[in-house]
Scaffold this active site. Structure first.
Site, PDB file in Angstrom:
ATOM      1  N   ASP A 189      10.660   0.068  -3.383  1.00 55.82           N
ATOM      2  CA  ASP A 189      10.152   1.449  -3.272  1.00 55.82           C
ATOM      3  C   ASP A 189      11.127   2.458  -3.840  1.00 55.82           C
ATOM      4  OD1 ASP A 189       7.339   0.912  -1.975  1.00 55.82           O
ATOM      5  OD2 ASP A 189       8.721  -0.032  -0.721  1.00 55.82           O
ATOM      6  N   ARG A 247      15.190   3.883  -2.386  1.00 56.78           N
ATOM      7  CA  ARG A 247      15.985   2.770  -1.637  1.00 56.78           C
ATOM      8  C   ARG A 247      17.555   2.694  -2.199  1.00 56.78           C
ATOM      9  NH1 ARG A 247      12.147   3.542   2.102  1.00 56.78           N
ATOM     10  NH2 ARG A 247      10.102   2.320   1.504  1.00 56.78           N
ATOM     11  N   ARG A 251       5.343  12.976  -2.378  1.00 55.69           N
ATOM     12  CA  ARG A 251       5.334  11.939  -3.116  1.00 55.69           C
ATOM     13  C   ARG A 251       4.197  11.914  -4.173  1.00 55.69           C
ATOM     14  NH1 ARG A 251       4.368   7.638   1.408  1.00 55.69           N
ATOM     15  NH2 ARG A 251       4.778   6.242  -0.271  1.00 55.69           N
ATOM     16  N   LYS A 308      -0.340   3.408  -6.717  1.00 62.02           N
ATOM     17  CA  LYS A 308      -0.651   3.509  -5.324  1.00 62.02           C
ATOM     18  C   LYS A 308      -1.243   4.798  -4.791  1.00 62.02           C
ATOM     19  CE  LYS A 308       4.077   3.994  -3.494  1.00 62.02           C
ATOM     20  NZ  LYS A 308       5.180   3.286  -3.159  1.00 62.02           N
ATOM     21  N   HIS A 309      -1.952   4.998  -3.778  1.00 64.35           N
ATOM     22  CA  HIS A 309      -2.481   3.995  -2.773  1.00 64.35           C
ATOM     23  C   HIS A 309      -4.083   3.920  -2.969  1.00 64.35           C
ATOM     24  CE1 HIS A 309       1.169   5.475  -1.156  1.00 64.35           C
ATOM     25  NE2 HIS A 309       1.453   4.348  -0.705  1.00 64.35           N
ATOM     26  N   HIS A 343       1.133   3.913   8.271  1.00 67.62           N
ATOM     27  CA  HIS A 343       2.084   3.148   9.161  1.00 67.62           C
ATOM     28  C   HIS A 343       1.838   3.206  10.602  1.00 67.62           C
ATOM     29  CE1 HIS A 343       4.314   4.134   5.356  1.00 67.62           C
ATOM     30  NE2 HIS A 343       4.811   3.413   5.784  1.00 67.62           N
ATOM     31  N   ASP A 385      -0.958  -2.658   0.578  1.00 67.67           N
ATOM     32  CA  ASP A 385       0.347  -2.043   1.243  1.00 67.67           C
ATOM     33  C   ASP A 385       0.813  -2.934   2.124  1.00 67.67           C
ATOM     34  OD1 ASP A 385       2.031  -0.033   1.731  1.00 67.67           O
ATOM     35  OD2 ASP A 385       0.816   1.476   1.994  1.00 67.67           O
TER      36      ASP A 385
END
Length: 594
Positions: free
Chosen positions: A146, A154, A215, A245-246, A258, A331
Site C-alpha cells: 500500500d 509504507r 486518499r 480501490k475500493h 477497518h 480488501d
C-alpha cells in the site's frame, strides 16, 4: 485425487508445461542464487494452462492468497519476534510460508518489519522469488504494498515521496498524476514490488469520511476519473500492477470499514453518477486489479452483504457491467467490516463465489486455506471456479514479467530526477485558501521572523523530523529566520515574531487546536495555518490572516508549501473538494512566483 493433480517432479514439470522456453538464472543487485525462472519465448495462454494443470488443488488454492509475513529476510524469522510467523502461519519465515502454503502473493508492511532500506527490501523480494522458484512447481510470487503516497506510505525516505491523491486533485493535472504514478511504480519495481494497492478511485463526497479523505483525488467524479485513469497508465508504464480501490465506492461513508461495516446510502442512479465513473475509467485505462470494499450498498445488493461478498456487485457490476477482465482482490479479510456478518471460515469462500480472485490477509491463513479446500471437496465451490481465478493471477504475473529473471536495482530509488519531479509536482498542488491583502506571499523584508508551531501527526513516514521542524528548515533555506515551539508554549514564544505559522491536523469543533489558534490570533501577530491533512480545518478556525492546504506532511509537500507561502513558487492549487460553508469546489487564491 485424480492423476492430473499429482505434483510432477520439477524437471518433468518444466519439460512438459513449458516446452519451448529457456531457463535463466535470476540476477540483479539482490537476486543472486540458483532459482530457475521461465524466460526466453514468453509463455502463452497454452503454457499458462499447462502450468495450472501441473498444480494440485492445494497449490491452486494457495495462489489465491496474499498475506503478510514478519521479518526483513526471506530465510530468517523476524528478529524482533521470532515466533510471529509461527503464530500467524505456522512457519518460521517467508520461505517456509511459500513452501507450506504455496501463497500467490505477499504484501509488505512497515509494522511487519519488511522495510528497512532499499537494499534490504530488494534482497527480501529476491529471496522470496528464489524460495518460490525452487519448489517442484515453480510459480513466482506477486509482491504488493500500500504505497498510495501522502498519508498512506509504507516506504519512506530515501524513496521519493509524492503528493497525496487529494493534492494531485488540487493540481488538476492528469500529466502530473501519470508522472507521479510512473515514478512510484519505477521505484517499487526496482525493489521487486510489482503490485501497488493504488490508486484510490473513491469519490470523497463526505467531509466527515473517517478513512478516505485525502486518499481520494476529490469530490468531482469526472475529475477523479481522469486522474485515476492517468495513474493506472503511469503504473502500467512502469510494469507495476495498479489496483483501483475500493469498489463500488467508499467515498460517502461515515464508518471506517477497518472497525465497522459502512453503509453507502445511494440510489442506483446516484451510484452511477457519483461512484461508478472513476472505476469505469480505471477499467478503460487497463487496470490490472480492482479492490473491493467492505461496504453495504442496499441499492446495488439488498442482501446486506458487504460488496466483497456480493456476486451482484463483483460479478454483476464490476465484471459484467464495467467489463473488468483482470484480477479482483478483496480488501483485507481481517477488517471488521467483512467479519461482522460471517465467520472467518465462511468469508474466503463467499468472496470467491462473489467473483474475487485474490484473498488479502485473512486473519489465519491455514484456517482460510482449509476452508476453501473443504468448499471445493464438498462441491459448494467448483475447482473450475478456482481455476478461473488462478489463471487470471498467472496471466497477471506473466504480463508483469515475473516468469523471467528477477531483477532489482536499489539505486533507482530516490534518484535526483525523481526527487526534483516530486518537488515540481507538489508546488502545483499546494492550495492557498485565504490571505489578507498584501500578506502573501510572505517577504523576508517585511516578515523575516516566523514562529512555526502546531500539530504533529503520529506517523513520520516520509519526514526527516516533526513537520514544524521541516517547515522551519525550509523557511530558513529561503532566507527567513524561523524558530519552532511546541503548542503548549507557542503563545509565550510568539513575542518578537512577524508571523506565526500553525500546522493543523483534522481540526474539529471541540479540538484543542482551535483554542491554540484563538490564543495566537489574540497576540495580534498574523497567524497563518497550514492543514497537514484534510483541507476542511479552516472551517473551524476564526481570525487567521491566511490559510493553506498541503494535503499531507511529507518533506516533499512541506517544502513545497514553504516555497508557495514565500513566493519562491507560484500559488496554483485549487480545492478538489468543497469546504463548507466557506469555499466551493475549485476555490484557491493564486499568485505568480516572485
Amino acid at each position: 485425487m485424480s492423476p492430473s493433480h499429482r505434483t510432477p517432479s520439477r524437471r518433468a514439470f518444466l519439460s512438459a508445461a513449458l516446452t519451448g522456453t529457456a531457463l535463466a538464472m535470476t540476477d540483479g543487485a539482490a537476486a543472486a542464487g540458483t532459482a530457475a525462472a521461465v524466460t526466453g519465448s514468453a509463455p502463452d495462454e497454452r503454457h499458462l494452462r499447462r502450468l495450472l494443470d501441473g498444480m494440485d488443488l492445494a497449490r491452486k488454492v494457495g495462489q489465491l492468497f496474499v498475506v503478510r509475513v514478519y521479518g526483513h529476510r526471506a530465510d530468517a524469522p523476524d528478529p524482533v519476534d521470532e515466533r510471529a510467523n509461527r503464530r500467524l502461519h505456522g512457519v518460521a519465515d517467508a520461505a517456509g510460508l511459500i513452501a507450506r502454503h504455496h501463497v500467490g502473493g505477499i504484501v509488505y508492511f512497515a509494522h511487519t518489519r519488511n522495510i528497512r532500506d532499499p537494499a534490504q527490501v530488494a534482497a527480501l523480494s529476491a529471496g522470496i522469488q528464489r524460495a518460490a522458484l525452487a519448489l517442484p512447481v515453480p510459480v513466482p510470487v506477486l509482491i504488493s504494498i500500500d504505497q498510495e503516497h501522502g498519508t498512506v506510505a509504507r516506504i519512506g525516505r530515501p524513496a521519493t515521496l509524492l503528493p497525496s491523491a487529494m493534492a494531485l486533485g488540487a493540481g488538476g493535472s492528469p500529466a502530473d498524476a501519470r508522472r507521479a504514478a510512473r515514478i512510484a511504480g519505477t521505484e517499487l519495481a526496482a525493489l521487486g514490488i510489482r503490485q501497488n494497492h493504488a490508486p484510490v478511485a473513491d469519490v470523497n463526497t463526505n467531509p466527515a469520511n473517517p478513512v478516505i479523505g485525502v486518499r481520494s483525488f476529490g469530490s468531482d467524479p469526472r475529475a477523479v476519473a481522469a486522474l485515476v485513469a492517468a495513474q493506472v497508465r503511469g503504473y502500467r508504464a512502469a510494469s507495476v500492477a495498479a489496483t483501483a480501490k475500493h469498489f463500488p465506492g467508499h467515498g460517502d461513508t461515515a464508518t471506517d470499514s477497518h472497525t465497522g461495516l459502512p453503509v453507502l446510502d445511494r440510489t442506483r442512479a446516484q451510484w452511477e453518477a457519483l461512484d461508478e465513473p472513476p472505476f469505469a475509467a480505471a477499467v478503460g485505462a487497463g487496470a490490472d486489479v480492482v479492490m473491493t470494499a467492505h461496504v453495504v450498498v442496499p441499492a446495488l445488493d439488498p442482501s446486506g452483504d458487504p460488496a466483497t461478498l456480493s456476486h451482484r456487485i463483483v460479478t454483476g457490476l464490476l465484471r459484467e457491467r464495467l467489463g473488468h477482465r483482470g484480477v479482483v482482490v478483496t480488501d483485507s479479510l481481517g477488517m471488521d467490516g467483512v467479519r461482522e456478518k460471517y465467520d472467518d471460515d465462511e468469508i474466503p469462500v463467499r468472496a470467491l463465489l462473489a467473483g474475487c480472485d485474490q484473498l488479502l490477509n485473512p486473519p489465519r491463513l491455514p484456517r482460510a486455506h482449509q476452508a476453501v479446500m473443504r468448499a471445493v471437496e464438498s462441491g459448494r465451490l467448483t475447482e473450475a471456479r478456482v481455476d478461473e481465478s488462478v489463471l487470471r493471477i498467472l496471466r497477471l504475473k506473466h504480463r508483469l514479467g515475473l516468469f523471467g529473471p528477477t531483477r532489482t536495482d536499489p539505486s533507482a530509488v530516490g534518484t535526483a530526477a525523481h526527487l526534483a519531479a516530486a518537488d515540481r509536482i507538489a508546488e502545483r498542488t499546494t492550495t492557498v485558501l485565504t490571505g489578507h491583502p498584501g500578506l502573501l506571499p510572505l517577504s523576508a523584508a517585511t516578515h523575516p521572523r516566523i514562529l512555526v508551531t502546531g500539530a504533529a501527526p503520529a506517523s513520520t513516514t516520509g519526514t526527516t523530523g516533526p513537520p514544524v521542524a521541516v517547515l522551519a528548515g525550509a523557511l530558513a533555506a529561503l532566507g527567513f529566520t524561523a524558530s519552532t515551539a511546541g503548542a503548549e508554549r507557542a503563545e509565550a514564544a510568539a513575542a518578537g515574531h512577524d508571523a506565526l505559522l500553525v500546522c493543523t491536523y483534522d481540526v474539529t469543533e471541540a479540538d484543542d487546536q482551535r483554542a491554540l489558534v484563538a490564543r495566537l490570533v489574540a497576540t495580534g501577530i498574523p497567524v497563518i495555518t497550514l492543514a497537514l491533512r484534510n483541507p476542511y480545518d479552516i472551517a473551524h478556525l476564526d481570525g487567521v490572516a491566511a490559510s493553506l492546504a498541503a494535503y499531507s506532511w511529507s518533506d516533499t509537500e512541506l517544502r513545497a508549501a514553504a516555497r508557495v507561502l514565500t513566493g519562491a513558487a507560484a500559488a496554483r492549487g485549487r480545492l478538489p473538494v468543497p469546504v463548507p460553508p466557506l469555499f466551493p469546489l475549485g476555490h484557491g487564491l493564486t499568485y505568480p512566483a516572485r
